[in-house]
Enzyme design. Sequence first.
Site, short mmCIF file in Angstrom:
data_model
loop_
_atom_site.label_atom_id
_atom_site.label_comp_id
_atom_site.label_asym_id
_atom_site.label_seq_id
_atom_site.Cartn_x
_atom_site.Cartn_y
_atom_site.Cartn_z
CG HIS A 13 -1.82 1.21 1.45
ND1 HIS A 13 -3.26 1.14 1.58
CD2 HIS A 13 -1.49 2.28 1.09
CE1 HIS A 13 -3.65 2.24 1.52
NE2 HIS A 13 -2.92 3.29 1.09
CG HIS A 15 -0.53 6.97 -0.86
ND1 HIS A 15 -1.78 7.21 -1.66
CD2 HIS A 15 -0.86 6.28 0.19
CE1 HIS A 15 -2.74 6.82 -0.92
NE2 HIS A 15 -2.28 6.12 0.15
NE ARG A 17 0.70 11.88 -2.12
CZ ARG A 17 -0.26 11.52 -1.29
NH1 ARG A 17 -1.35 10.91 -1.87
NH2 ARG A 17 -0.09 11.75 0.01
CG ASN A 41 -4.95 8.63 -3.08
OD1 ASN A 41 -3.75 8.21 -3.81
ND2 ASN A 41 -5.09 9.19 -2.08
CE LYS A 95 -7.72 1.93 -0.57
NZ LYS A 95 -6.72 3.09 -0.23
CG HIS A 134 -9.59 4.58 3.31
ND1 HIS A 134 -8.45 5.22 3.55
CD2 HIS A 134 -10.29 4.84 4.55
CE1 HIS A 134 -8.32 6.09 4.49
NE2 HIS A 134 -9.47 5.81 5.13
CG HIS A 168 -4.73 2.35 5.85
ND1 HIS A 168 -6.20 2.04 6.17
CD2 HIS A 168 -4.56 2.87 4.46
CE1 HIS A 168 -6.79 2.84 5.17
NE2 HIS A 168 -6.03 3.32 4.36
CG ASP A 240 -1.53 4.84 3.90
OD1 ASP A 240 -1.63 5.17 2.92
OD2 ASP A 240 -2.32 5.10 5.10
CG HIS A 244 0.41 15.04 2.42
ND1 HIS A 244 -0.52 15.34 1.32
CD2 HIS A 244 0.23 14.12 2.76
CE1 HIS A 244 -1.21 14.45 1.59
NE2 HIS A 244 -1.06 13.60 2.43
CB ALA A 256 -4.51 12.78 6.45
C1 NCD Z 1 -3.27 8.99 2.14
C2 NCD Z 1 -2.93 9.96 1.16
O1 NCD Z 1 -2.41 11.17 1.56
O2 NCD Z 1 -3.00 9.93 -0.06
N1 NCD Z 1 -3.32 9.67 3.61
C3 NCD Z 1 -3.45 9.07 4.64
O3 NCD Z 1 -3.53 9.67 5.67
N2 NCD Z 1 -3.19 7.83 4.57
C4 NCD Z 1 -4.70 8.29 1.67
C5 NCD Z 1 -5.02 7.43 2.62
O4 NCD Z 1 -4.52 6.20 2.39
O5 NCD Z 1 -5.97 7.33 3.37
ZN ZN Z 2 -3.09 5.12 1.72
#
Ligand code: NCD
Ligand code: ZN
Length: 335
Positions: A13, A15, A17, A41, A95, A134, A168, A240, A244, A256
């Site tokens: 899992h 991200h 970007r 996402n 997802k 999720h 998660h 996860d 950011h 988040a």
């Molecule tokens: C994730 C994100 O920033 O894309 N943020 C997070 O708090 N885990 C999205 C997600 O997996 O909920």
């Molecule tokens: Zn995530």
Amino acid sequence: MKTHTLLMPLDMHLHLRDAVMLENVAPLTAYSFSGAIVMPNLVPPVATLDDVVAYKERIMAAVPNDYFEPYMTLFYKNYDKAFLESVAEEITAIKLYPAGITTNSEGGVSSFDIEEMRTTLQAMSDLEIPLCVHGETDGFVMDREAEFMSIYELLATSFPKLKIIMEHITTKAAVDMLDKFDNLYATITIHHLILTLDDVVGGMMQPHLFCKPIAKRPEDLDALLSVALQAHPKVMFGSDSAPHPQHAKESCGCAAGVFTAPIALQLLCEVFDQFGKLDNLQDFVSDNAQRIYGICPEFKEVTLEERPFVVPANYGGVVPMFAGETLSWAIESID
Ligand code: NCD
Ligand code: ZN
């Protein structure tokens, strides 16, 4: 000096970007992992065959070697079977986000009406495409995951052949589901094996520890540790890791997401070693996922050693969890 070798670590899992952020973070995961399930996402989300193929190409262009496989996912919508057949070869999972529940999830599912979802979920079951979820409602923040258990139960019993991955997980309630339904699996992050809500907001608020789902209570942490440390056959590591920019975290209205990609394996060794369970880490970080998803990653051998490792203050403008702190395991070599 104590060392520990992991074969083909997988992050189930992740991200990554896009654009500059992708170029910044993808090499960090590709360095130490053989592959990762890449979350869809983006803005807009990855939702067509072209989106998947083009995003995979951008990821491959951003990683400096060929020894990393991005396992692509599609953003869940109520797709028809012909479309799913046309993308099945290019994706590893789909997802599902409840609408608006986390970063970039506005286009997600707004009502869990099984009849509306039946065509898609039955086709996924027939085509053996796992459903990653999720699992949070829009209820009170500490109860969101526990409240979602009835939806997992509905999905699991309505589509008994569909592999459903509770992403998660953060609660004892989710851990308890694993042994109740054959087709439910879970990913667990490293931060949820370390933190409780106290670490996030119990003292001064820690934006770099804030994520969805939020870290929960000590008894939830204990339940997560119990299944992760024994490498329960239905749990897998999924970081996860959700980068950011620093300004989006250290701001009024903190995004988040916890960024752990470059320190995940070191922290996993630290936690498993602390409990005398290093021998189970291989299952948790690779073998269970290979079996559950039926994937055969490229060979990669990562050796870690027990020595101090100071976490960098930031990686290209993204602040990792435990920035500036000293971990007790470091990556020694990668073959
Ligand atoms: C994730 C994100 O920033 O894309 N943020 C997070 O708090 N885990 C999205 C997600 O997996 O909920
Ligand atoms: Zn995530």
